[in-house]
Design an enzyme around this catalytic site. Structure first.
Site, mmCIF file in Angstrom:
data_model
loop_
_atom_site.group_PDB
_atom_site.id
_atom_site.type_symbol
_atom_site.label_atom_id
_atom_site.label_comp_id
_atom_site.label_asym_id
_atom_site.label_seq_id
_atom_site.Cartn_x
_atom_site.Cartn_y
_atom_site.Cartn_z
ATOM 1 N N TYR A 21 -14.210 57.041 79.428
ATOM 2 C CA TYR A 21 -15.180 58.071 79.779
ATOM 3 C C TYR A 21 -14.723 59.399 79.198
ATOM 4 O O TYR A 21 -13.546 59.730 79.250
ATOM 5 C CB TYR A 21 -15.270 58.232 81.302
ATOM 6 C CG TYR A 21 -15.840 57.043 82.013
ATOM 7 C CD1 TYR A 21 -17.039 56.477 81.605
ATOM 8 C CD2 TYR A 21 -15.177 56.493 83.102
ATOM 9 C CE1 TYR A 21 -17.569 55.387 82.274
ATOM 10 C CE2 TYR A 21 -15.698 55.403 83.777
ATOM 11 C CZ TYR A 21 -16.894 54.854 83.362
ATOM 12 O OH TYR A 21 -17.415 53.780 84.019
ATOM 13 N N HIS A 171 -22.456 62.012 90.419
ATOM 14 C CA HIS A 171 -21.526 61.213 89.618
ATOM 15 C C HIS A 171 -20.371 60.645 90.420
ATOM 16 O O HIS A 171 -19.482 60.001 89.863
ATOM 17 C CB HIS A 171 -21.025 62.052 88.430
ATOM 18 C CG HIS A 171 -22.132 62.348 87.460
ATOM 19 N ND1 HIS A 171 -22.958 63.427 87.601
ATOM 20 C CD2 HIS A 171 -22.564 61.678 86.371
ATOM 21 C CE1 HIS A 171 -23.862 63.416 86.634
ATOM 22 N NE2 HIS A 171 -23.643 62.372 85.868
ATOM 23 N N ARG A 201 -25.470 63.512 73.358
ATOM 24 C CA ARG A 201 -24.402 62.524 73.506
ATOM 25 C C ARG A 201 -25.026 61.147 73.646
ATOM 26 O O ARG A 201 -26.201 61.018 73.970
ATOM 27 C CB ARG A 201 -23.499 62.850 74.698
ATOM 28 C CG ARG A 201 -24.111 62.572 76.052
ATOM 29 C CD ARG A 201 -23.156 62.969 77.170
ATOM 30 N NE ARG A 201 -22.064 62.019 77.319
ATOM 31 C CZ ARG A 201 -22.041 61.037 78.220
ATOM 32 N NH1 ARG A 201 -23.062 60.848 79.028
ATOM 33 N NH2 ARG A 201 -21.002 60.233 78.306
ATOM 34 N N ASN A 203 -24.710 57.400 75.518
ATOM 35 C CA ASN A 203 -24.092 56.664 76.610
ATOM 36 C C ASN A 203 -24.494 55.201 76.433
ATOM 37 O O ASN A 203 -25.541 54.906 75.887
ATOM 38 C CB ASN A 203 -24.597 57.209 77.948
ATOM 39 C CG ASN A 203 -23.755 56.708 79.095
ATOM 40 O OD1 ASN A 203 -22.607 56.295 78.893
ATOM 41 N ND2 ASN A 203 -24.306 56.748 80.287
ATOM 42 N N GLU A 243 -28.318 55.109 75.540
ATOM 43 C CA GLU A 243 -29.129 56.264 75.916
ATOM 44 C C GLU A 243 -28.780 57.434 75.005
ATOM 45 O O GLU A 243 -27.616 57.827 74.928
ATOM 46 C CB GLU A 243 -28.828 56.691 77.354
ATOM 47 C CG GLU A 243 -29.252 55.665 78.383
ATOM 48 C CD GLU A 243 -28.945 56.125 79.819
ATOM 49 O OE1 GLU A 243 -29.479 55.501 80.734
ATOM 50 O OE2 GLU A 243 -28.186 57.090 80.005
ATOM 51 N N TYR A 294 -17.985 48.980 86.700
ATOM 52 C CA TYR A 294 -19.031 49.982 86.922
ATOM 53 C C TYR A 294 -20.234 49.750 86.006
ATOM 54 O O TYR A 294 -21.378 49.969 86.389
ATOM 55 C CB TYR A 294 -18.485 51.401 86.714
ATOM 56 C CG TYR A 294 -19.520 52.446 87.015
ATOM 57 C CD1 TYR A 294 -19.946 52.663 88.319
ATOM 58 C CD2 TYR A 294 -20.119 53.184 85.995
ATOM 59 C CE1 TYR A 294 -20.922 53.592 88.614
ATOM 60 C CE2 TYR A 294 -21.106 54.113 86.272
ATOM 61 C CZ TYR A 294 -21.495 54.321 87.595
ATOM 62 O OH TYR A 294 -22.474 55.240 87.863
ATOM 63 N N LYS A 295 -19.991 49.295 84.803
ATOM 64 C CA LYS A 295 -21.096 49.049 83.880
ATOM 65 C C LYS A 295 -21.785 47.715 84.170
ATOM 66 O O LYS A 295 -22.723 47.325 83.467
ATOM 67 C CB LYS A 295 -20.606 49.117 82.423
ATOM 68 C CG LYS A 295 -20.276 50.565 81.993
ATOM 69 C CD LYS A 295 -20.096 50.686 80.498
ATOM 70 C CE LYS A 295 -19.691 52.084 80.057
ATOM 71 N NZ LYS A 295 -20.806 53.051 79.991
#
Lengths: 318, 319
Positions: A21, A171, A201, A203, A243, A294-295
């Site tokens: 991250y 977050h 950015r 993601n 994204e 988490y993903k």
């Protein structure tokens, strides 16, 4: 939407052979908050259906966000008209605006700044003309709050749950984000965004299936596909979800527009680029457990790695 | 060095509003309208003069929703180093200059129950757009405005006309003094805002803190000139490894990459914070716009894509 264009233009998100991250934002070269792709028409119809069938899930706003919403209308129309003059136009006579969307063959007249001149809130109106999800973060009293948003294509989060929340609270679920001090660093970065210098950015995450609308509220419908992934079907079933996120300072309310354009690419398509295949294999093999978890990849990570290995072997034996 | 994006404008009118203050109207050169702004916003102006580029910040005094032009008010400073002197003596109608997009480091509190502005002299400027914003939001405010005399009071008649019930003037030639004692009379939930000379701001800040105002309810604005960059060579030692030379013309980040050291980065203009590294030894010369003043003073981290060393050597940690 599922990528149908030239792979060379796919927003491929990786550099290096590891992923952590970070605030991987860069100043934008083309300062536009929206992009119209070949799937525009199809996606707009889908988005509008979601907005009318599930308004509480796809649209939320607080009453003090209206001025900011008009700012979003202004910037989005300006960018549509400047970038795609053949498809969009605007006639302005003082505050009387006539917006034309030639792709959808629609004309809308309203008084800028006059809420009653539209049948819905300004952000709701303009979001029906762009593929992006649009999030309004208001900067107030030295913090950022999610004060309005139109979100049809979330990567497993809930707008209805997050409305009115502070940046750090939103977050909070990301493992390690707080412990590494990243939440404070990124908040700091966002609060210093300046008008005239927008940022971008990428993601990414992996998903089983090709649904754009993977909201937290509908997890029961799409989450179970994760259990069906095998090394045989991973190429077709598993998609990398990217994204393209853009950040603009809105100078009238000193707030931030966060736009998200979501693209899906099947692993079998990704694998046609040998460099990508090799790099993605390395990144996924090395990815720390807390990020994998988490993903949402834990259930089928092994199957995907096996699929990627097979593809790599085939390349090598050719 | 990173130069921010700018807008080209021309001066369309110059109006002398007091003996020492002139108001300048700036209109966009391209015909495209200027961005809206929020109450308390300012712009940086870039003036090219024979001895170089002068960058100065001025609050916008026009209406925040007006996009056809901007207005700024410039006071001729007694010890001007060129900025206000050039504005007053060199600038003519039709002159072209660059300005930044509007920025706001002095915004209105959202949660305030009541706003009170304390202005001295030209310090009135940021409050003009703030008062306009508050009037639209139907919130309450008061203005306490100190000036040498009625004649030298900038925007006096305008303020008196538009905000007769909220504004209070203090003219020192009439022996009226704006004192910190009035800070004690504001209701709970009031946010106070100070703008004026350094000493004035300091006096009112200190008094507010002593009275028990929460720090977050006290707002003030100071304009500081940008820091000129000092380009000298120095050394960087990685905590458990090699020492590398950073030449005058390269950044620490570039030097690290040249030596094959893996250091993450993203924007390369000192804003995103991705390349931040811990500093174990040596003094840092910060040039980034990312770290807060406290973080900079702590001298334990660096943004290596722009910042440099004050000392001859820096010891940094790379995992």
């Amino acid at each position: 939407m599922k990528w149908t264009g030239d792979l060379a233009h796919f927003p491929y998100p990786f550099k290096g052979s590891t992923y952590r991250y970070s605030n991987n934002s860069i100043p934008m070269k083309q300062p536009y908050c929206i992009e119209v792709t070949s799937s525009y028409k199809k996606e707009m119809l889908f988005k509008r259906k979601l907005l009318s069938d599930h308004p509480e899930r796809c649209y939320q706003s607080l009453p003090h966000s209206i001025t900011g919403q008009w700012e979003i209308v202004e910037i989005v129309i300006d960018h549509l008209v400047s970038q795609y003059p053949q498809d969009f136009s605007i006639e302005q006579e003082n505050n009387r605006w006539i917006f034309t969307n030639k792709i959808l063959d629609e004309k809308k007249e309203f008084i800028f700044g006059e809420k009653n001149s539209l049948p819905c809130e300004p952000l709701f109106f303009i979001s029906q003309h762009v593929q992006e999800d649009l999030i309004y973060m208001r900067q107030r009293d030295d913090n950022l709050y999610l004060d309005a948003g139109q979100l049809c294509f979330p990567a497993n989060w809930s707008l209805a749950f997050n409305i009115g929340m502070k940046f750090k609270s939103i977050h909070h679920p990301i493992p390690g984000f707080k412990e590494e001090g990243l939440d404070q660093r990124i908040l700091q970065f966002l609060m210093r965004l300046e008008a005239g210098t927008p940022w971008e950015r990428l993601n990414w995450s992996l998903m089983a299936g090709d649904r754009l609308d993977t909201s937290l509220e509908t997890f029961n419908q799409w989450g179970r596909l994760r259990k069906q992934v095998t090394s045989e079907n991973a190429g077709e079933l598993v998609h990398i979800r990217v994204e393209v996120q853009k950040l603009f300072r809105l100078p009238r309310t000193n707030s931030i527009l966060f736009s998200i354009h979501t693209h899906l690419l099947a692993l079998e398509q990704l694998a046609t680029n040998i460099e990508w295949l090799q790099q993605f294999y390395e990144i996924l093999s090395e990815l720390p457990d807390h990020i994998v978890e988490y993903k949402g990849i834990s259930t089928y990570k092994k199957a995907v790695l096996k699929y990627l290995e097979k593809q790599l072997q085939q390349v090598k034996t050719l | 060095m990173y130069i921010e994006p700018t807008l080209f404008v021309r001066v369309s009118s110059i109006e002398k509003i007091t003996k020492q203050v002139k108001k300048f109207t700036l209109f966009p050169e391209t015909g495209k309208e200027l961005p809206r702004f929020s109450g308390g916003a300012h712009i940086s102006t870039y003036l090219k003069i024979p001895s170089g580029l002068i960058v100065r910040q001025y609050s916008l005094v026009s209406h925040p929703d007006k996009r056809s032009n901007y207005e700024i008010a410039v006071r001729l400073s007694e010890n001007s180093k060129g900025g206000s002197l050039h504005w007053h003596q060199g600038m003519k109608v039709g002159d072209r200059l660059q300005i930044s997009y509007p920025k706001n480091h002095f915004s209105l509190s959202f949660k305030a129950r009541h706003h009170v502005f304390y202005a001295a002299g030209i310090g009135i400027t940021p409050f003009l757009s703030m008062m306009q914003d508050i009037s639209t939001n139907r919130q309450t405010f008061e203005l306490h405005y100190a000036s040498k005399s009625e004649e030298s009071c900038v925007f006096h008649s305008y303020i008196k006309k538009h905000y007769p019930n909220q504004s209070h003037f203090y003219f020192s030639d009439q022996h009226q003094r704006l004192q910190t004692t009035s800070l004690a009379n504001h209701p709970i939930g009031t946010h106070v805002y100070f703008c004026g000379p350094e000493g004035f701001i300091e006096q009112f800040r200190t008094a507010s803190i002593e009275l028990g105002y929460p720090i977050l309810s006290i707002h003030s604005e100071r304009f500081s000139p940008p820091k000129p960059i000092v380009l000298k060579a120095f050394q960087v030692k990685i905590h458990n490894g090699i020492t590398i030379n950073v030449s005058k013309t390269e950044t620490i980040l570039e030097a690290l990459h040249k030596h094959g050291i893996i250091a993450p980065y993203s924007c390369q203009i000192g804003r995103c914070g991705t390349c931040e590294l811990p500093v174990l030894k040596g003094r840092v010369d910060h040039y980034d716009s990312f770290l807060s003043d406290e973080q900079k003073e702590a001298n334990n981290c660096i943004i290596p894509c722009v910042s440099r060393a004050k000392s001859d050597k820096l010891v940094i940690e790379i995992k």
